[in-house]
Design a protein around this motif. Structure first.
Motif, PDB file in Angstrom:
ATOM      1  N   SER A   1       0.836  -1.196   0.000  1.00 37.94           N
ATOM      2  CA  SER A   1       0.000   0.000   0.000  1.00 37.94           C
ATOM      3  C   SER A   1       0.875   1.252   0.000  1.00 37.94           C
ATOM      4  O   SER A   1       2.028   1.232   0.436  1.00 37.94           O
ATOM      5  CB  SER A   1      -0.925   0.017   1.213  1.00 37.94           C
ATOM      6  N   THR A   2       0.295   2.329  -0.474  1.00 36.11           N
ATOM      7  CA  THR A   2       0.986   3.614  -0.449  1.00 36.11           C
ATOM      8  C   THR A   2       1.378   3.966   0.978  1.00 36.11           C
ATOM      9  O   THR A   2       2.514   4.369   1.241  1.00 36.11           O
ATOM     10  CB  THR A   2       0.088   4.709  -1.057  1.00 36.11           C
ATOM     11  N   ALA A   3       0.451   3.804   1.903  1.00 33.07           N
ATOM     12  CA  ALA A   3       0.728   4.127   3.311  1.00 33.07           C
ATOM     13  C   ALA A   3       1.902   3.305   3.835  1.00 33.07           C
ATOM     14  O   ALA A   3       2.769   3.829   4.548  1.00 33.07           O
ATOM     15  CB  ALA A   3      -0.511   3.905   4.167  1.00 33.07           C
ATOM     16  N   ASN A   4       1.953   2.019   3.480  1.00 35.54           N
ATOM     17  CA  ASN A   4       3.045   1.165   3.961  1.00 35.54           C
ATOM     18  C   ASN A   4       4.394   1.599   3.392  1.00 35.54           C
ATOM     19  O   ASN A   4       5.400   1.571   4.096  1.00 35.54           O
ATOM     20  CB  ASN A   4       2.777  -0.304   3.632  1.00 35.54           C
ATOM     21  N   ILE A   5       4.421   1.983   2.130  1.00 35.40           N
ATOM     22  CA  ILE A   5       5.689   2.421   1.535  1.00 35.40           C
ATOM     23  C   ILE A   5       6.130   3.752   2.143  1.00 35.40           C
ATOM     24  O   ILE A   5       7.316   3.933   2.453  1.00 35.40           O
ATOM     25  CB  ILE A   5       5.593   2.482  -0.002  1.00 35.40           C
ATOM     26  N   LEU A   6       5.204   4.667   2.358  1.00 38.15           N
ATOM     27  CA  LEU A   6       5.578   5.937   2.996  1.00 38.15           C
ATOM     28  C   LEU A   6       6.034   5.717   4.432  1.00 38.15           C
ATOM     29  O   LEU A   6       6.994   6.355   4.890  1.00 38.15           O
ATOM     30  CB  LEU A   6       4.415   6.928   2.924  1.00 38.15           C
ATOM     31  N   ASP A   7       5.385   4.801   5.146  1.00 37.71           N
ATOM     32  CA  ASP A   7       5.839   4.451   6.502  1.00 37.71           C
ATOM     33  C   ASP A   7       7.226   3.805   6.465  1.00 37.71           C
ATOM     34  O   ASP A   7       8.055   4.054   7.337  1.00 37.71           O
ATOM     35  CB  ASP A   7       4.843   3.520   7.187  1.00 37.71           C
ATOM     36  N   TYR A   8       7.452   2.963   5.476  1.00 39.30           N
ATOM     37  CA  TYR A   8       8.759   2.326   5.294  1.00 39.30           C
ATOM     38  C   TYR A   8       9.840   3.397   5.129  1.00 39.30           C
ATOM     39  O   TYR A   8      10.905   3.325   5.751  1.00 39.30           O
ATOM     40  CB  TYR A   8       8.685   1.401   4.075  1.00 39.30           C
ATOM     41  N   TYR A   9       9.555   4.424   4.330  1.00 39.43           N
ATOM     42  CA  TYR A   9      10.516   5.513   4.145  1.00 39.43           C
ATOM     43  C   TYR A   9      10.757   6.262   5.459  1.00 39.43           C
ATOM     44  O   TYR A   9      11.898   6.558   5.811  1.00 39.43           O
ATOM     45  CB  TYR A   9      10.038   6.483   3.055  1.00 39.43           C
ATOM     46  N   ARG A  10       9.700   6.546   6.182  1.00 38.39           N
ATOM     47  CA  ARG A  10       9.856   7.265   7.458  1.00 38.39           C
ATOM     48  C   ARG A  10      10.647   6.432   8.464  1.00 38.39           C
ATOM     49  O   ARG A  10      11.479   6.966   9.195  1.00 38.39           O
ATOM     50  CB  ARG A  10       8.485   7.651   8.000  1.00 38.39           C
ATOM     51  N   ARG A  11      10.387   5.121   8.519  1.00 37.19           N
ATOM     52  CA  ARG A  11      11.153   4.238   9.421  1.00 37.19           C
ATOM     53  C   ARG A  11      12.623   4.199   9.013  1.00 37.19           C
ATOM     54  O   ARG A  11      13.513   4.232   9.867  1.00 37.19           O
ATOM     55  CB  ARG A  11      10.589   2.814   9.403  1.00 37.19           C
ATOM     56  N   ALA A  12      12.875   4.116   7.713  1.00 37.21           N
ATOM     57  CA  ALA A  12      14.260   4.069   7.230  1.00 37.21           C
ATOM     58  C   ALA A  12      14.986   5.352   7.595  1.00 37.21           C
ATOM     59  O   ALA A  12      16.136   5.325   8.050  1.00 37.21           O
ATOM     60  CB  ALA A  12      14.281   3.863   5.713  1.00 37.21           C
ATOM     61  N   ARG A  13      14.319   6.454   7.407  1.00 38.83           N
ATOM     62  CA  ARG A  13      14.923   7.752   7.729  1.00 38.83           C
ATOM     63  C   ARG A  13      15.212   7.846   9.227  1.00 38.83           C
ATOM     64  O   ARG A  13      16.293   8.289   9.620  1.00 38.83           O
ATOM     65  CB  ARG A  13      13.975   8.855   7.266  1.00 38.83           C
ATOM     66  N   ALA A  14      14.283   7.416  10.057  1.00 38.83           N
ATOM     67  CA  ALA A  14      14.487   7.458  11.511  1.00 38.83           C
ATOM     68  C   ALA A  14      15.629   6.529  11.931  1.00 38.83           C
ATOM     69  O   ALA A  14      16.460   6.902  12.770  1.00 38.83           O
ATOM     70  CB  ALA A  14      13.195   7.082  12.235  1.00 38.83           C
ATOM     71  N   ALA A  15      15.685   5.351  11.341  1.00 37.44           N
ATOM     72  CA  ALA A  15      16.763   4.410  11.669  1.00 37.44           C
ATOM     73  C   ALA A  15      18.115   4.970  11.234  1.00 37.44           C
ATOM     74  O   ALA A  15      19.106   4.890  11.973  1.00 37.44           O
ATOM     75  CB  ALA A  15      16.504   3.059  11.009  1.00 37.44           C
ATOM     76  N   ALA A  16      18.149   5.559  10.049  1.00 36.74           N
ATOM     77  CA  ALA A  16      19.392   6.162   9.558  1.00 36.74           C
ATOM     78  C   ALA A  16      19.809   7.328  10.447  1.00 36.74           C
ATOM     79  O   ALA A  16      20.990   7.474  10.787  1.00 36.74           O
ATOM     80  CB  ALA A  16      19.210   6.624   8.109  1.00 36.74           C
ATOM     81  N   ASP A  17      18.841   8.147  10.843  1.00 39.85           N
ATOM     82  CA  ASP A  17      19.148   9.283  11.719  1.00 39.85           C
ATOM     83  C   ASP A  17      19.761   8.828  13.037  1.00 39.85           C
ATOM     84  O   ASP A  17      20.672   9.471  13.562  1.00 39.85           O
ATOM     85  CB  ASP A  17      17.890  10.110  11.998  1.00 39.85           C
ATOM     86  N   GLN A  18      19.270   7.728  13.555  1.00 38.99           N
ATOM     87  CA  GLN A  18      19.827   7.210  14.810  1.00 38.99           C
ATOM     88  C   GLN A  18      21.296   6.830  14.632  1.00 38.99           C
ATOM     89  O   GLN A  18      22.127   7.129  15.482  1.00 38.99           O
ATOM     90  CB  GLN A  18      19.017   6.012  15.300  1.00 38.99           C
ATOM     91  N   VAL A  19      21.606   6.191  13.517  1.00 39.82           N
ATOM     92  CA  VAL A  19      22.998   5.817  13.242  1.00 39.82           C
ATOM     93  C   VAL A  19      23.855   7.071  13.065  1.00 39.82           C
ATOM     94  O   VAL A  19      24.961   7.165  13.618  1.00 39.82           O
ATOM     95  CB  VAL A  19      23.098   4.908  11.996  1.00 39.82           C
ATOM     96  N   ILE A  20      23.349   8.043  12.331  1.00 36.06           N
ATOM     97  CA  ILE A  20      24.089   9.291  12.126  1.00 36.06           C
ATOM     98  C   ILE A  20      24.362   9.966  13.464  1.00 36.06           C
ATOM     99  O   ILE A  20      25.477  10.433  13.721  1.00 36.06           O
ATOM    100  CB  ILE A  20      23.306  10.244  11.183  1.00 36.06           C
ATOM    101  N   ASP A  21      23.352   9.997  14.331  1.00 37.25           N
ATOM    102  CA  ASP A  21      23.506  10.621  15.645  1.00 37.25           C
ATOM    103  C   ASP A  21      24.555   9.912  16.507  1.00 37.25           C
ATOM    104  O   ASP A  21      25.279  10.552  17.263  1.00 37.25           O
ATOM    105  CB  ASP A  21      22.173  10.642  16.397  1.00 37.25           C
ATOM    106  N   GLU A  22      24.626   8.596  16.387  1.00 35.65           N
ATOM    107  CA  GLU A  22      25.513   7.801  17.242  1.00 35.65           C
ATOM    108  C   GLU A  22      26.969   7.803  16.800  1.00 35.65           C
ATOM    109  O   GLU A  22      27.854   7.527  17.608  1.00 35.65           O
ATOM    110  CB  GLU A  22      25.021   6.351  17.292  1.00 35.65           C
ATOM    111  N   LEU A  23      27.221   8.072  15.532  1.00 33.40           N
ATOM    112  CA  LEU A  23      28.578   7.913  15.007  1.00 33.40           C
ATOM    113  C   LEU A  23      29.192   9.254  14.608  1.00 33.40           C
ATOM    114  O   LEU A  23      28.501  10.216  14.309  1.00 33.40           O
ATOM    115  CB  LEU A  23      28.561   6.977  13.798  1.00 33.40           C
ATOM    116  N   ASP A  24      30.505   9.254  14.563  1.00 36.49           N
ATOM    117  CA  ASP A  24      31.266  10.400  14.076  1.00 36.49           C
ATOM    118  C   ASP A  24      31.524  10.210  12.579  1.00 36.49           C
ATOM    119  O   ASP A  24      31.487   9.073  12.077  1.00 36.49           O
ATOM    120  CB  ASP A  24      32.598  10.486  14.835  1.00 36.49           C
ATOM    121  N   VAL A  25      31.807  11.278  11.881  1.00 34.82           N
ATOM    122  CA  VAL A  25      32.028  11.180  10.427  1.00 34.82           C
ATOM    123  C   VAL A  25      33.227  10.305  10.069  1.00 34.82           C
ATOM    124  O   VAL A  25      33.299   9.780   8.962  1.00 34.82           O
ATOM    125  CB  VAL A  25      32.160  12.569   9.765  1.00 34.82           C
ATOM    126  N   ASP A  26      34.163  10.124  10.984  1.00 34.90           N
ATOM    127  CA  ASP A  26      35.334   9.295  10.714  1.00 34.90           C
ATOM    128  C   ASP A  26      35.124   7.820  11.057  1.00 34.90           C
ATOM    129  O   ASP A  26      35.976   6.987  10.738  1.00 34.90           O
ATOM    130  CB  ASP A  26      36.547   9.822  11.481  1.00 34.90           C
TER     131      ASP A  26
END
Length: 165
Positions: free
Chosen positions: A92-117
């Motif tokens: 469903s459209t809703a599921n794909i948009l939720d999938y994108y939001r979950r991916a973005r949130a998961a990625a943000d958590q990794v970005i927050d936890e790590l340094d650029v190096d």
């Protein structure tokens, strides 16, 4: 609209640049119905919803898989290498948009936890830094938001790289 600071720190600037493009991904699908979002607008079958699905999977892949975090990335299928670029009828459209939001949130958590190096291991086995992944994902997301610009214009005439007002 978010702006990358002219004199910001490296990680802050890279993150804001990525977020600006991510915000456009969601803006480009606003106000369209399911048929419009799924409509293939190019001979290769490109649709807005397929692009969102692909971008979600690569967010998971590059940020979560690379740095050893839990992921919902779509496994690569040699028999159908563009499978992540298509919205299947049962998705469903809703599921794909939720999938994108979950991916973005998961990625943000990794970005927050790590340094650029900090280093991770890419799908190909090479070591990559968070800096490299951020730059790559800015490029990847910007490329596909450009596709989304064209597809959206073909659907309903809406143009622009960010919401006005």
């Amino acid at each position: 609209m978010r702006r990358v600071p002219y004199a910001g720190g490296e990680k802050e600037s890279l993150r804001l640049s990525l977020d600006r493009h991510r915000d456009v991904v969601l803006w480009k699908v606003e106000g369209l119905d399911d048929e419009q979002l799924r409509r293939s607008m190019t001979p290769s079958g490109t649709s807005l919803l397929g692009l969102v699905k692909h971008l979600a999977s690569v967010e998971y892949g590059w940020f979560c898989d690379t740095f050893g975090r839990e992921s919902e990335s779509i496994p690569f299928d040699e028999a159908d290498p563009d499978a992540d670029m298509r919205a299947a009828p049962h998705e469903s459209t809703a599921n794909i948009l939720d999938y994108y939001r979950r991916a973005r949130a998961a990625a943000d958590q990794v970005i927050d936890e790590l340094d650029v190096d900090d280093l991770g291991v890419a799908w190909c086995g090479d070591g990559v830094s968070m800096r490299w992944v951020l730059i790559h994902m800015i490029e990847e997301t910007a490329r596909h938001t450009g596709h989304m610009d064209i597809v959206r214009e073909l659907i309903d005439g809406t143009t622009g790289d960010h919401p006005q007002g």
